[in-house]
Design a protein around this motif. Structure first.
Motif, PDB file in Angstrom:
ATOM      1  N   ARG A  31      16.989  24.056  16.870  1.00 40.60           N
ATOM      2  CA  ARG A  31      15.716  24.700  17.180  1.00 40.60           C
ATOM      3  C   ARG A  31      15.896  26.042  17.898  1.00 40.60           C
ATOM      4  O   ARG A  31      14.926  26.667  18.288  1.00 40.60           O
ATOM      5  N   VAL A  33      17.199  30.034  18.380  1.00 36.97           N
ATOM      6  CA  VAL A  33      17.487  31.274  17.671  1.00 36.97           C
ATOM      7  C   VAL A  33      18.979  31.557  17.814  1.00 36.97           C
ATOM      8  O   VAL A  33      19.532  31.489  18.913  1.00 36.97           O
ATOM      9  N   VAL A  52      15.797  33.012  12.875  1.00 39.44           N
ATOM     10  CA  VAL A  52      14.681  32.445  13.624  1.00 39.44           C
ATOM     11  C   VAL A  52      14.077  31.369  12.732  1.00 39.44           C
ATOM     12  O   VAL A  52      13.358  31.682  11.784  1.00 39.44           O
ATOM     13  N   GLY A  53      14.381  30.116  13.029  1.00 38.51           N
ATOM     14  CA  GLY A  53      14.028  29.052  12.102  1.00 38.51           C
ATOM     15  C   GLY A  53      14.814  29.250  10.817  1.00 38.51           C
ATOM     16  O   GLY A  53      16.043  29.315  10.833  1.00 38.51           O
ATOM     17  N   SER A  99      13.904  30.497  22.618  1.00 40.89           N
ATOM     18  CA  SER A  99      12.586  31.078  22.374  1.00 40.89           C
ATOM     19  C   SER A  99      12.670  32.027  21.195  1.00 40.89           C
ATOM     20  O   SER A  99      13.640  32.758  21.039  1.00 40.89           O
ATOM     21  N   GLU A 100      11.630  32.012  20.344  1.00 41.86           N
ATOM     22  CA  GLU A 100      11.646  32.846  19.141  1.00 41.86           C
ATOM     23  C   GLU A 100      11.214  34.285  19.411  1.00 41.86           C
ATOM     24  O   GLU A 100      11.385  35.146  18.556  1.00 41.86           O
ATOM     25  N   THR A 101      10.682  34.560  20.579  1.00 41.76           N
ATOM     26  CA  THR A 101      10.204  35.912  20.849  1.00 41.76           C
ATOM     27  C   THR A 101      11.360  36.840  21.211  1.00 41.76           C
ATOM     28  O   THR A 101      12.392  36.406  21.709  1.00 41.76           O
ATOM     29  N   PHE A 103      13.663  38.431  19.651  1.00 44.90           N
ATOM     30  CA  PHE A 103      14.980  37.983  19.190  1.00 44.90           C
ATOM     31  C   PHE A 103      15.966  39.141  19.066  1.00 44.90           C
ATOM     32  O   PHE A 103      17.158  38.909  18.904  1.00 44.90           O
TER      33      PHE A 103
END
Length: 122
Positions: A31, A33, A52-53, A99-101, A103
Motif C-alpha cells: 500500500r 508509494v 502510486v498504487g 501517503s500518496e500525496t 510523491f
C-alpha cells in the motif's frame, strides 16, 4: 526495522540499458508509494519515477525511456532504464512512503535506500 537495498547500477555506454532493483524489508509495502530519485554531483536530488498504487509517474526527461514497476509479492520495485544518456549519470535512490500525496517531493518520504551509482559514458 525497515530496510531498502538497491542493486543494478553500473557503467554503461550511451544508448545502453540498466535495470535497477530495490528490495524492501521490515514490513509489507503493497500500500506504500515506491519511488526512485537521483542525485548528480553538485545538483539537488531529483524525482525520477513513482508507483502510486498501479499508476506510474515519471519526470519528463525520462518519459519513454524509463519504466518503473513493482512486485508486491517480493516487496521490490524496479527501474528499467533504456536509451541511457550521459545526463542520466547520478546516484539513484529508492524511497517509500505511506501517503500518496506529493510523491515527487523527496522530503515527504519515510525510508531510503543507500543508493546505487549509474554512470553513462558518451
Amino acid at each position: 526495522q525497515v530496510q531498502l537495498v538497491e542493486s543494478g547500477g553500473g557503467l554503461v555506454q550511451a544508448g545502453g540499458s540498466l535495470r535497477l532493483s530495490c528490495a524492501a524489508s521490515g514490513r509489507t509495502f503493497s500500500r506504500y508509494v515506491m519511488a526512485w530519485f537521483r542525485q548528480a554531483p553538485g545538483k539537488e536530488q531529483q524525482f525520477v519515477a513513482a508507483m502510486v498504487g498501479v499508476t506510474a509517474y515519471y519526470t519528463d526527461s525520462v518519459k519513454g525511456r524509463f519504466t518503473i514497476s513493482r512486485d508486491n509479492a517480493k516487496n521490490t520495485v524496479y527501474l528499467q532504464m533504456n536509451r541511457l544518456k550521459p545526463e542520466d549519470t547520478a546516484v539513484y535512490y529508492c524511497a517509500v512512503k505511506n501517503s500518496e500525496t506529493a510523491f515527487d517531493d523527496p522530503g515527504r518520504y519515510d525510508y531510503w535506500g543507500q543508493g546505487t551509482q549509474v554512470t553513462v559514458s558518451s
